[in-house]
Design an enzyme around this catalytic site. Structure first.
Site, short mmCIF file in Angstrom:
data_model
loop_
_atom_site.label_atom_id
_atom_site.label_comp_id
_atom_site.label_asym_id
_atom_site.label_seq_id
_atom_site.Cartn_x
_atom_site.Cartn_y
_atom_site.Cartn_z
N ASN A 127 -3.74 -17.80 13.59
CA ASN A 127 -5.28 -18.07 13.49
C ASN A 127 -5.70 -17.58 14.72
OD1 ASN A 127 -5.41 -19.50 11.03
ND2 ASN A 127 -4.54 -21.30 11.75
N GLU A 149 0.78 -1.36 -0.10
CA GLU A 149 -0.10 0.21 0.19
C GLU A 149 0.81 1.17 0.19
OE1 GLU A 149 -3.15 -0.29 2.88
OE2 GLU A 149 -4.44 -1.33 1.51
N ASP A 182 -4.52 -8.68 8.57
CA ASP A 182 -3.41 -8.08 9.15
C ASP A 182 -2.97 -8.57 10.82
OD1 ASP A 182 -3.32 -6.51 7.10
OD2 ASP A 182 -4.99 -5.10 7.92
O1 RIB Z 1 -6.51 -5.10 5.47
C1 RIB Z 1 -7.59 -4.00 6.00
C2 RIB Z 1 -7.23 -2.72 5.60
O2 RIB Z 1 -7.07 -2.53 4.30
C3 RIB Z 1 -8.23 -1.60 5.97
O3 RIB Z 1 -7.83 -1.11 7.39
C4 RIB Z 1 -7.99 -0.56 4.92
O4 RIB Z 1 -7.46 0.66 5.51
C5 RIB Z 1 -7.11 -1.34 3.88
O5 RIB Z 1 -5.77 -0.70 3.98
#
Ligand code: RIB
Length: 301
Positions: free
Chosen positions: A273, A140, A249
């Site tokens: 998990n 990102e 995440d």
């Molecule tokens: O992985 C989830 C995240 O993807 C969200 O919090 C959003 O901001 C994107 O980055």
């Protein structure tokens, strides 16, 4: 404890909880809405810090009030924010998210200041690579910066972990040789390798140079290839799935916490998990991640 450097996005998530997704041209009334801390980078940094892993984040926020929200969420969770700068021209990254009644999400992101995490920024922050043991990153922030950070990580002797989300087309395949642990979900694995066969996909990525690959399968848990065999690690059952945003995440942070503590991939996957199972039971991304003390560790046995 070994320290993690997280290079990645910092977003604010604007979430609508809907009974179904709207059609083009349709106005739909949501059941609930919320503004939450998000961004894959910030989420993973917060999840690690909540697990008591020393974590420093490298990234950028905007010049708006959303940056205060983001910086205080990161600081309150225990993330070292000295590697975060404020952009003078862009707004803080944001995400528009729909979550349906099964807890599944659809996400559209606007990079904003995340798009300004350029190679100069990475070079200016090289000193932070000195006392870290791991670099964790995602897709990102700009690709050139990720590649440079992976190279610096190797120069400084860090182990590298990558979440290849959202998938980007790479003109430079050398990036994969710099990745020690890659954690795609099933869709990302397919997009990266053009095969639906998980084992084949893993072999393709390994042939490109990735050392270890763990595939996140959502409610099916995760799989990992060892000596040609696919080992399955089922998800931890929960009563109700409320919101899966950020579960991947949280899995990655759990996995990395496990690798730091035990150095054992199967055990680390089980921890991933387990931590993810907490995150899906609450609304929002970072705010739903468990603190180390809130986890029922007996569930690992
Ligand atoms: O992985 C989830 C995240 O993807 C969200 O919090 C959003 O901001 C994107 O980055």
């Amino acid at each position: 404890m070994e320290k993690v450097l997280v290079l990645g996005s910092i977003n604010i998530d604007f979430v609508s909880f809907v009974s179904r997704y709207p059609q083009p041209g349709e106005t739909l009334v949501s059941n609930d809405s919320g503004i939450f801390q998000g961004g894959k980078g910030a989420n993973q940094a917060i999840a690690l810090a909540k697990l008591d892993v020393p974590t420093l984040m490298l990234g950028k926020v905007g010049k708006d009030i959303l940056s205060d929200f983001a910086l205080s969420s990161l600081k309150e969770s225990g993330v070292d924010t000295t590697g975060i700068s404020k952009s003078q021209k862009s707004s803080t990254g944001s995400a528009s998210i729909w979550v349906n009644t099964q807890g599944q999400n659809s996400i559209v992101i606007y990079p904003g200041a995340n798009g300004e995490v350029d190679e100069d920024f990475i070079i200016r922050h090289e000193k932070f690579f000195d006392d870290a043991s791991w670099l964790l990153t995602q897709f990102e922030v700009p690709l050139k910066s990720i590649l440079l950070a992976l190279k610096l990580a190797k120069k400084h002797g860090l182990k590298t972990v990558m979440d290849p989300a959202p998938v980007k087309k790479l003109s430079n395949n050398h990036l994969w040789e710099l990745v020690d642990y890659l954690l795609p979900n099933e869709i990302e694995l397919k997009e990266l390798t053009h095969t639906e066969d998980v084992l084949k996909g893993i072999h393709i990525l390994k042939s490109r140079g990735v050392k270890e690959i763990i595939v996140k399968l959502g409610k099916q848990g995760a799989v990992y290839e060892n000596e040609g065999k696919l080992l399955s690690f089922p998800a931890v059952p929960v009563e109700q799935v409320v919101d899966t945003t950020g579960a991947g995440d949280c899995f990655i942070a759990g996995f990395l916490h496990g690798m730091i503590q035990w150095g054992d991939i199967p055990r680390a996957i089980k921890i991933g998990n387990l931590t993810a199972s907490y995150s899906i039971q609450k609304k929002g991304a970072a705010v739903s991640f468990p603190k180390k003390s809130e986890i029922d560790w007996k569930k690992l046995e």
